[in-house]
Design a protein around this motif. Structure first.
Motif, PDB file in Angstrom:
ATOM      1  N   GLU A 194      51.083  30.252  48.902  1.00  0.00           N
ATOM      2  CA  GLU A 194      50.641  30.932  47.871  1.00  0.00           C
ATOM      3  C   GLU A 194      49.866  32.261  48.274  1.00  0.00           C
ATOM      4  N   ASN A 195      49.805  33.329  47.635  1.00  0.00           N
ATOM      5  CA  ASN A 195      49.143  34.434  48.007  1.00  0.00           C
ATOM      6  C   ASN A 195      48.217  34.956  46.694  1.00  0.00           C
ATOM      7  N   HIS A 196      48.190  34.212  45.808  1.00  0.00           N
ATOM      8  CA  HIS A 196      47.264  34.617  44.796  1.00  0.00           C
ATOM      9  C   HIS A 196      46.147  33.608  44.716  1.00  0.00           C
ATOM     10  N   PHE A 197      44.841  34.330  44.654  1.00  0.00           N
ATOM     11  CA  PHE A 197      43.490  33.518  44.703  1.00  0.00           C
ATOM     12  C   PHE A 197      42.697  34.051  43.365  1.00  0.00           C
ATOM     13  N   LEU A 198      41.894  33.063  43.057  1.00  0.00           N
ATOM     14  CA  LEU A 198      40.857  33.248  41.804  1.00  0.00           C
ATOM     15  C   LEU A 198      39.582  33.457  42.455  1.00  0.00           C
ATOM     16  N   VAL A 199      38.876  34.492  41.882  1.00  0.00           N
ATOM     17  CA  VAL A 199      37.484  34.766  42.238  1.00  0.00           C
ATOM     18  C   VAL A 199      36.630  33.951  41.469  1.00  0.00           C
ATOM     19  N   LEU A 200      35.663  33.046  42.186  1.00  0.00           N
ATOM     20  CA  LEU A 200      34.597  32.229  41.479  1.00  0.00           C
ATOM     21  C   LEU A 200      33.360  32.679  41.571  1.00  0.00           C
ATOM     22  N   ARG A 201      33.319  33.344  42.875  1.00  0.00           N
ATOM     23  CA  ARG A 201      31.721  33.900  42.904  1.00  0.00           C
ATOM     24  C   ARG A 201      31.736  34.997  43.878  1.00  0.00           C
ATOM     25  N   ILE A 202      30.787  35.831  43.556  1.00  0.00           N
ATOM     26  CA  ILE A 202      30.841  36.994  44.600  1.00  0.00           C
ATOM     27  C   ILE A 202      29.478  37.271  44.998  1.00  0.00           C
ATOM     28  N   GLY A 227      36.691  36.104  38.027  1.00  0.00           N
ATOM     29  CA  GLY A 227      37.792  35.679  37.284  1.00  0.00           C
ATOM     30  C   GLY A 227      39.148  36.659  37.433  1.00  0.00           C
ATOM     31  N   ASP A 228      38.782  37.609  38.234  1.00  0.00           N
ATOM     32  CA  ASP A 228      39.902  38.372  38.702  1.00  0.00           C
ATOM     33  C   ASP A 228      40.981  37.414  39.664  1.00  0.00           C
ATOM     34  N   ILE A 229      42.088  37.688  39.778  1.00  0.00           N
ATOM     35  CA  ILE A 229      43.133  37.286  40.693  1.00  0.00           C
ATOM     36  C   ILE A 229      43.314  38.102  41.827  1.00  0.00           C
ATOM     37  N   LEU A 230      42.993  37.796  43.030  1.00  0.00           N
ATOM     38  CA  LEU A 230      43.288  38.711  44.156  1.00  0.00           C
ATOM     39  C   LEU A 230      44.575  38.207  44.783  1.00  0.00           C
ATOM     40  N   VAL A 231      45.675  39.430  44.871  1.00  0.00           N
ATOM     41  CA  VAL A 231      47.004  38.926  45.571  1.00  0.00           C
ATOM     42  C   VAL A 231      46.625  39.586  47.006  1.00  0.00           C
ATOM     43  N   MET A 232      46.681  38.631  48.089  1.00  0.00           N
ATOM     44  CA  MET A 232      46.530  39.011  49.613  1.00  0.00           C
ATOM     45  C   MET A 232      47.603  39.531  50.010  1.00  0.00           C
ATOM     46  N   LYS A 233      47.475  40.323  51.355  1.00  0.00           N
ATOM     47  CA  LYS A 233      48.545  40.363  52.180  1.00  0.00           C
ATOM     48  C   LYS A 233      49.100  39.269  52.961  1.00  0.00           C
TER      49      LYS A 233
END
Length: 59
Positions: A19-27, A6-12
């Motif tokens: 886009e550089n924002h990604f939603l975490v669906l599974r870890i 559920g976190d949003i990762l802002v990538m380099k």
């Protein structure tokens, strides 16, 4: 690194859509992420993703 579903990762680096924002669906050993721009879902190894995280936004 404390990444949760559920976190949003802002990538380099940007996704090809720009886009550089990604939603975490599974870890686990791999992360399953969804691009917030185009909606594409993909899986990538945990160590590769953790290297490219700039910031974590809690949802």
């Amino acid at each position: 690194m404390d990444v949760r579903v559920g976190d949003i990762l802002v990538m380099k680096k940007n996704h090809p859509c720009g886009e550089n924002h990604f939603l975490v669906l599974r870890i686990g050993m791999d992360f399953k992420l969804r691009c917030t721009g185009c909606g594409r879902e993909f899986m990538s190894p945990r160590n590769k993703i953790e290297k490219h995280i700039k910031k974590i936004e809690r949802g």
